[in-house]
Design a protein around this motif. Structure first.
Motif, PDB file in Angstrom:
ATOM      1  N   ARG A 260       0.859  -1.179   0.000  1.00  0.00           N
ATOM      2  CA  ARG A 260       0.000   0.000   0.000  1.00  0.00           C
ATOM      3  C   ARG A 260       0.895   1.228   0.000  1.00  0.00           C
ATOM      4  O   ARG A 260       1.807   1.331   0.816  1.00  0.00           O
TER       5      ARG A 260
ATOM      6  N   GLU B 164      -7.177  -7.078   2.032  1.00  0.00           N
ATOM      7  CA  GLU B 164      -6.096  -6.147   2.350  1.00  0.00           C
ATOM      8  C   GLU B 164      -4.831  -6.498   1.572  1.00  0.00           C
ATOM      9  O   GLU B 164      -4.489  -7.667   1.421  1.00  0.00           O
TER      10      GLU B 164
ATOM     11  N   PHE C 206      -4.068  -7.627  14.124  1.00  0.00           N
ATOM     12  CA  PHE C 206      -4.298  -6.188  13.944  1.00  0.00           C
ATOM     13  C   PHE C 206      -4.964  -5.897  12.599  1.00  0.00           C
ATOM     14  O   PHE C 206      -5.929  -5.156  12.517  1.00  0.00           O
TER      15      PHE C 206
ATOM     16  N   THR D 105      -6.366  -8.019   9.367  1.00  0.00           N
ATOM     17  CA  THR D 105      -6.616  -9.312   8.747  1.00  0.00           C
ATOM     18  C   THR D 105      -7.631  -9.128   7.625  1.00  0.00           C
ATOM     19  O   THR D 105      -8.200  -8.056   7.478  1.00  0.00           O
TER      20      THR D 105
ATOM     21  N   PHE E 168     -12.552  -9.924   9.613  1.00  0.00           N
ATOM     22  CA  PHE E 168     -12.462  -9.357  10.955  1.00  0.00           C
ATOM     23  C   PHE E 168     -13.857  -8.933  11.410  1.00  0.00           C
ATOM     24  O   PHE E 168     -14.811  -8.956  10.629  1.00  0.00           O
TER      25      PHE E 168
ATOM     26  N   GLN F 151     -16.362  -6.091  13.218  1.00  0.00           N
ATOM     27  CA  GLN F 151     -16.513  -4.668  13.520  1.00  0.00           C
ATOM     28  C   GLN F 151     -17.696  -4.446  14.458  1.00  0.00           C
ATOM     29  O   GLN F 151     -18.653  -5.228  14.452  1.00  0.00           O
TER      30      GLN F 151
ATOM     31  N   GLU G 236      -4.629   3.005  14.592  1.00  0.00           N
ATOM     32  CA  GLU G 236      -6.079   3.190  14.759  1.00  0.00           C
ATOM     33  C   GLU G 236      -6.755   1.986  15.419  1.00  0.00           C
ATOM     34  O   GLU G 236      -6.582   0.848  14.985  1.00  0.00           O
TER      35      GLU G 236
ATOM     36  N   ALA H  67     -15.618   0.605  15.391  1.00  0.00           N
ATOM     37  CA  ALA H  67     -14.503  -0.020  16.119  1.00  0.00           C
ATOM     38  C   ALA H  67     -14.218  -1.415  15.568  1.00  0.00           C
ATOM     39  O   ALA H  67     -15.098  -2.055  14.995  1.00  0.00           O
TER      40      ALA H  67
HETATM   41  P1  ATP Z   1      -6.969   1.147   8.069  1.00  0.00           P
HETATM   42  O1  ATP Z   1      -6.620   2.569   7.681  1.00  0.00           O
HETATM   43  O2  ATP Z   1      -6.223   0.622   9.256  1.00  0.00           O
HETATM   44  O3  ATP Z   1      -7.021   0.202   6.909  1.00  0.00           O
HETATM   45  P2  ATP Z   1      -9.677   1.997   7.996  1.00  0.00           P
HETATM   46  O4  ATP Z   1      -9.544   3.451   8.326  1.00  0.00           O
HETATM   47  O5  ATP Z   1      -9.910   1.587   6.604  1.00  0.00           O
HETATM   48  O6  ATP Z   1      -8.457   1.187   8.624  1.00  0.00           O
HETATM   49  P3  ATP Z   1     -12.329   1.747   8.934  1.00  0.00           P
HETATM   50  O7  ATP Z   1     -12.904   1.527   7.599  1.00  0.00           O
HETATM   51  O8  ATP Z   1     -12.515   3.082   9.587  1.00  0.00           O
HETATM   52  O9  ATP Z   1     -10.790   1.380   8.924  1.00  0.00           O
HETATM   53  O10 ATP Z   1     -12.843   0.588   9.884  1.00  0.00           O
HETATM   54  C1  ATP Z   1     -13.214   0.806  11.233  1.00  0.00           C
HETATM   55  C2  ATP Z   1     -12.450  -0.102  12.161  1.00  0.00           C
HETATM   56  O11 ATP Z   1     -12.508  -1.453  11.730  1.00  0.00           O
HETATM   57  C3  ATP Z   1     -10.962   0.212  12.247  1.00  0.00           C
HETATM   58  O12 ATP Z   1     -10.713   1.246  13.165  1.00  0.00           O
HETATM   59  C4  ATP Z   1     -10.405  -1.106  12.724  1.00  0.00           C
HETATM   60  O13 ATP Z   1     -10.507  -1.232  14.143  1.00  0.00           O
HETATM   61  C5  ATP Z   1     -11.308  -2.122  12.080  1.00  0.00           C
HETATM   62  N1  ATP Z   1     -10.660  -2.669  10.874  1.00  0.00           N
HETATM   63  C6  ATP Z   1     -10.652  -2.138   9.628  1.00  0.00           C
HETATM   64  N2  ATP Z   1      -9.950  -2.915   8.784  1.00  0.00           N
HETATM   65  C7  ATP Z   1      -9.499  -3.966   9.513  1.00  0.00           C
HETATM   66  C8  ATP Z   1      -8.715  -5.128   9.215  1.00  0.00           C
HETATM   67  N3  ATP Z   1      -8.283  -5.374   7.986  1.00  0.00           N
HETATM   68  N4  ATP Z   1      -8.436  -5.990  10.230  1.00  0.00           N
HETATM   69  C9  ATP Z   1      -8.896  -5.779  11.484  1.00  0.00           C
HETATM   70  N5  ATP Z   1      -9.644  -4.707  11.815  1.00  0.00           N
HETATM   71  C10 ATP Z   1      -9.953  -3.813  10.862  1.00  0.00           C
END
Ligand code: ATP
Length: 492
Positions: A100, A208, A216, A218, A221, A223, A293, A362
């Motif tokens: 990325r 991803e 952390f 995956t 996951f 939400q 985050e 979250a």
């Molecule tokens: P990042 O920038 O870390 O990819 P994001 O800003 O895209 O995250 P959001 O779309 O705001 O994440 O998702 C809300 C929450 O979901 C995140 O704060 C995180 O706790 C969780 N989350 C998002 N993507 C993942 C992932 N691939 N694995 C585990 N938890 C995730």
């Protein structure tokens, strides 16, 4: 002095004690997929329960929902995910590993992780990215990358058994859209009035580009998301309300204040529709320590409901006359804004509007990891290292363990009776094997707040020893007061 926890210690404890295993381990494992073991599933369920209690149960203005993972493709078209949910990636010309772009570190810089929103699939935005000093995280080569290109994050699957009528579907990349799609249903079937929220916990999937650091990041996951609907003009006040409420949730469950902070998004980082966004960040022990985050809290304005009204109109028009599906005009939108199916009518004000939305979003797995990291401790006790998890009782997988000191003199029978009674109220564990000191240590490592031991004195005066995990202090409590004693201490 702040304690230093290494991620490796957490990973090894999780495996050793059955919190988290690599998925499909018997076949060599599946990258970035994890299974929660007997202690892990209790921990994760407790995190979800604590979230639900705080966000739904304890409030009068939030209701729950549980939507399906597969949704109508129009949901993703209208939400913008079908066209925009991609990460910008670049491929290293030397080792061909894709990373990325916002995760690429500068040569000599300590950390990567700029923060960007997902990009539109049709906009490559290469000009904005100078990769000449960026380091490939895989082979260490500097500045030899392909032009950045968008990489789609949604997983696809086929629905339907026949080739002619099978349809490509997406696994949801967030739970929020199910909430927007049910906004009308909830309004029509409950007594909710704005301001109110709809909450949901569930699995999400994102393909991803780079996964990292255990659970952390995956590809599958869980939400926990809340969409809080409010009157335009009150949105900033609700945004502040939820910022504070969500930050305090982590603190109340035991996360140390020095490891938690807010990070406001810069204006150029914000999604075009968002009025404000802040991340709750935790100081994870990746590399030399990394603020990452845990949760995003966004003011999404009326964007999502408007988009779905537009999507509904588009689809209806298509069914009606098969015309160009994109021909929803500005006049249509103005009409929808006044009277559309996802607008809200305020009885008292005799006014109709599309609500604004505040979204705290979250990650359950990320939170579980933060709770593990923050609770982990090692200390020297009489020349031996004691590993322990100082979990808040609400999230501890086991609340109390019950032991007979020895396997004779009726002690096991008394201990069993106590265990059978206590397990009706909270998760307990019975153990009679090995030296009692060892049994205490095993429970310390599992994060069990209390151990109850039936010993010689129990036979005389019907009292037991209650040992507290953190202080290792032991008090004697009479068996008929034990349940009350523990429920008070555990606050349950
Ligand atoms: P990042 O920038 O870390 O990819 P994001 O800003 O895209 O995250 P959001 O779309 O705001 O994440 O998702 C809300 C929450 O979901 C995140 O704060 C995180 O706790 C969780 N989350 C998002 N993507 C993942 C992932 N691939 N694995 C585990 N938890 C995730």
């Amino acid at each position: 002095m702040a304690k230093i926890t290494k991620l490796d210690d957490i990973v090894s404890l999780c495996k050793r004690r059955g919190f988290i295993f690599q998925s499909s381990e018997i076949y060599g494992g599946l990258a970035s997929c994890y299974d929660y073991g007997p202690l892990g599933v209790e921990l994760k369920n407790n995190v979800k329960r604590a979230w639900w209690k705080n966000v739904v149960q304890m409030r009068d203005d939030v209701v729950g929902l549980d939507c399906s993972i597969l949704m109508h493709p129009m949901v993703w078209k209208a939400s913008g995910h079908a066209d925009k949910f991609a990460d910008l990636i670049a491929e290293c010309k030397k080792c061909n590993v894709r990373t990325r772009v916002d995760h690429l570190a500068e040569k000599d810089a300590e950390h990567a992780e700029e923060h960007t929103e997902h990009v539109a699939i049709d906009s490559v935005q290469a000009a904005a990215h100078d990769l000449s000093r960026k380091l490939c995280p895989s082979c260490g080569t500097v500045g030899r990358f392909t032009e950045p290109m968008p990489f789609k994050l949604m997983f696809e699957t086929q629905m339907g058994a026949n080739v002619d009528d099978s349809m490509t579907m997406q696994l949801r990349p967030e739970t929020a859209q199910g909430i927007f799609a049910n906004f009308r249903n909830v309004l029509d079937t409950t007594r909710v009035k704005i301001p109110f929220g709809i909450a949901q916990i569930g699995k999400s999937f994102r393909n991803e580009v780079t996964t990292k650091a255990f659970i952390f990041r995956t590809r599958e996951f869980e939400q926990a998301e809340l969409e809080f609907f409010c009157e335009p003009g009150t949105d900033e006040q609700w945004f502040e309300h939820w910022k504070e409420a969500r930050f305090n949730w982590y603190l109340d469950l035991g996360i140390s204040k020095e490891n938690l902070r807010f990070r406001e998004h810069d204006p150029d980082e914000l999604a075009h529709y968002a009025k404000g966004c802040v991340d709750v960040e935790y100081l994870f022990p990746f590399g030399s320590g990394d603020w990452q985050e845990l949760e995003g809290i966004a003011n999404r304005t009326d964007y999502d409901l408007r988009q779905h009204q537009r999507g509904m109109r588009t689809l209806n028009r298509w069914f009606e006359n098969g015309r160009d599906v994109n021909r929803v005009t500005l006049a249509d939108e103005a009409e929808d804004y006044q009277s559309g199916p996802l607008s809200y009518f305020n009885d008292e004000q005799k006014r109709r509007y599309i609500p604004y939305v505040i979204e705290p979003s979250a990650g359950i797995d990320r939170s579980a990891l933060a709770f593990l990291v923050d609770a982990y401790d090692e200390e020297e006790v009489r020349g031996e290292t004691r590993n322990l998890l100082r979990f808040n009782p609400a999230i501890a997988p086991i609340k109390a363990a019950v032991f007979p000191l020895v396997k004779k003199d009726g002690m096991p029978e008394i201990a069993r009776n106590i265990y059978d009674d206590l397990k009706k109220y909270f998760n307990c564990f019975y153990d009679e094997k090995g030296a009692v000191g060892r049994r205490y240590r095993r429970q310390d490592e599992a994060g069990t707040p209390f151990c109850i031991t039936v010993d010689g004195q129990t036979l005389e005066d019907k009292t037991v020893t209650v040992r507290q995990r953190d202080s290792m202090e032991q008090v004697r409590v009479s068996t008929d007061q034990l349940k009350g004693h523990l429920r008070e201490k555990l606050d349950m």
